[in-house]
Scaffold this motif. Structure first.
Motif, PDB file in Angstrom:
ATOM      1  N   ASP A  44      36.527  36.465  37.496  1.00 49.58           N
ATOM      2  CA  ASP A  44      36.427  37.919  37.697  1.00 49.58           C
ATOM      3  C   ASP A  44      37.487  38.439  38.663  1.00 49.58           C
ATOM      4  O   ASP A  44      37.170  39.045  39.686  1.00 49.58           O
ATOM      5  N   HIS A  78      39.722  40.725  37.732  1.00 46.42           N
ATOM      6  CA  HIS A  78      39.726  42.182  37.486  1.00 46.42           C
ATOM      7  C   HIS A  78      41.054  42.852  37.833  1.00 46.42           C
ATOM      8  O   HIS A  78      41.066  43.913  38.478  1.00 46.42           O
ATOM      9  N   ASP A  96      37.083  38.131  32.680  1.00 43.62           N
ATOM     10  CA  ASP A  96      37.409  39.357  33.416  1.00 43.62           C
ATOM     11  C   ASP A  96      38.686  39.123  34.225  1.00 43.62           C
ATOM     12  O   ASP A  96      38.756  39.421  35.427  1.00 43.62           O
ATOM     13  N   HIS A 137      35.494  42.676  30.341  1.00 43.86           N
ATOM     14  CA  HIS A 137      36.519  43.642  30.724  1.00 43.86           C
ATOM     15  C   HIS A 137      37.874  43.314  30.101  1.00 43.86           C
ATOM     16  O   HIS A 137      38.832  44.069  30.280  1.00 43.86           O
ATOM     17  N   HIS A 157      31.845  33.129  30.153  1.00 41.75           N
ATOM     18  CA  HIS A 157      31.801  34.293  31.042  1.00 41.75           C
ATOM     19  C   HIS A 157      30.372  34.783  31.266  1.00 41.75           C
ATOM     20  O   HIS A 157      29.902  34.870  32.392  1.00 41.75           O
ATOM     21  N   HIS A 217      30.996  36.623  35.560  1.00 45.40           N
ATOM     22  CA  HIS A 217      30.298  37.854  35.176  1.00 45.40           C
ATOM     23  C   HIS A 217      29.408  38.446  36.251  1.00 45.40           C
ATOM     24  O   HIS A 217      29.280  39.662  36.340  1.00 45.40           O
ATOM     25  N   HIS A 260      29.508  38.095  39.644  1.00 44.28           N
ATOM     26  CA  HIS A 260      30.157  38.438  40.929  1.00 44.28           C
ATOM     27  C   HIS A 260      29.286  38.051  42.123  1.00 44.28           C
ATOM     28  O   HIS A 260      29.255  38.752  43.138  1.00 44.28           O
TER      29      HIS A 260
END
Ligand SMILES: [Fe+2]
Length: 264
Positions: free
Chosen positions: A11, A13, A52, A83, A155, A194, A196
């Protein structure tokens, strides 16, 4: 017995360079993570990124990720998350292995056994999916590994973790995945992104680890379905030590500068 070290990052991002997401700079966070990995875990066999990779699936974000990962001294493999955008990801990372149906699924061999990388993305939705085609591929992959233990990494979690805002975006129909897993006995550990947050436990008798993100974290809210509350709590990544007997998972905060100084 010398353990094999595997690093797991999830993640990240990323958005465009210098962009700020939820009050933080995801590229700066990923750069710090990669610096920490290179400094302290350059002896790892592999680094897995559990999806992500980007926040918006844009070409600019994948270019940013590509530039960042160029600094990583380890071999690496990538998964995608909700994402991400599967097609733009594949264009940006054409060397990433995919299965016969174009899902970003593959096996990664390590000195401590194989990791099976799964694609749980459901395009256009934040919740995960695992369809018949993906399940058939996994069943065959596990069959090929009969007689040796493997790890799964994906994920989305396929079960509820008690945080309603995340549970509504898990793999909502996990029965096909459950059926394949219950058909085999050689899965020793599962890893997921996923959420976090650091979460551990077992599912169907198999231990699992979910890891913090490198940018924003999710608040422990066991009550509300909406919204997902984000925080600037500690980021983290996983360092896995494995041999025939053990799977040990450490979580490290790459921003922990003081401790990092002590280790040098
Ligand atoms: Fe995420």
């Amino acid at each position: 017995m010398t353990a094999t070290k595997i690093v797991i990052v999830t993640d990240t991002h990323l958005i465009e360079p210098d962009g700020i997401l939820h009050g933080l700079d995801p590229r700066a966070r990923l750069d710090a993570c990669i610096r920490d990995i290179n400094t302290h875990h350059g002896d790892a066999a592999l680094c897995l990124f559990a999806g992500d990779l980007t926040d918006d699936g844009s070409d600019a974000a994948y270019e940013n990720f590509h530039a960042a990962i160029g600094a990583l001294d380890l071999p690496w493999r990538l998964l995608i998350g909700n994402h991400d955008h599967r097609e733009r990801f594949r264009q940006s990372f054409p060397e990433t292995p995919v299965d016969d149906n174009g899902f970003v699924q593959s096996m990664a061999e390590t000195p401590a056994g194989a990791f099976i990388l799964l694609d749980t993305v459901n395009p256009g939705a934040h919740h995960g999916a695992f369809c018949e085609a993906r399940a058939a591929w996994l069943d065959a992959a596990l069959e090929r590994c009969t007689g040796r233990k493997v790890c799964l990494i994906m994920h989305h979690p396929p079960f509820e973790i008690g945080i309603p805002s995340l549970d509504r975006i898990r793999i909502l129909e996990p029965d096909l995945l459950r059926g394949v897993i219950e058909n085999h006995t050689n899965i020793r550990h599962m890893f997921m992104g996923h959420v976090h947050r650091p979460v551990s436990g077992s599912w169907l008798g198999i231990p699992y680890t979910m890891l913090p993100a490198t940018n924003h974290q999710v608040v422990l809210d066991l009550e509300n379905e909406d919204p997902i509350y984000f925080s600037h709590n500690h980021p983290g990544y996983g360092i896995v030590l494995m041999d025939d007997e053990r799977v040990v998972v450490h979580t490290q905060d790459p921003m922990e500068e003081a401790a990092a100084d002590n280790r040098r």
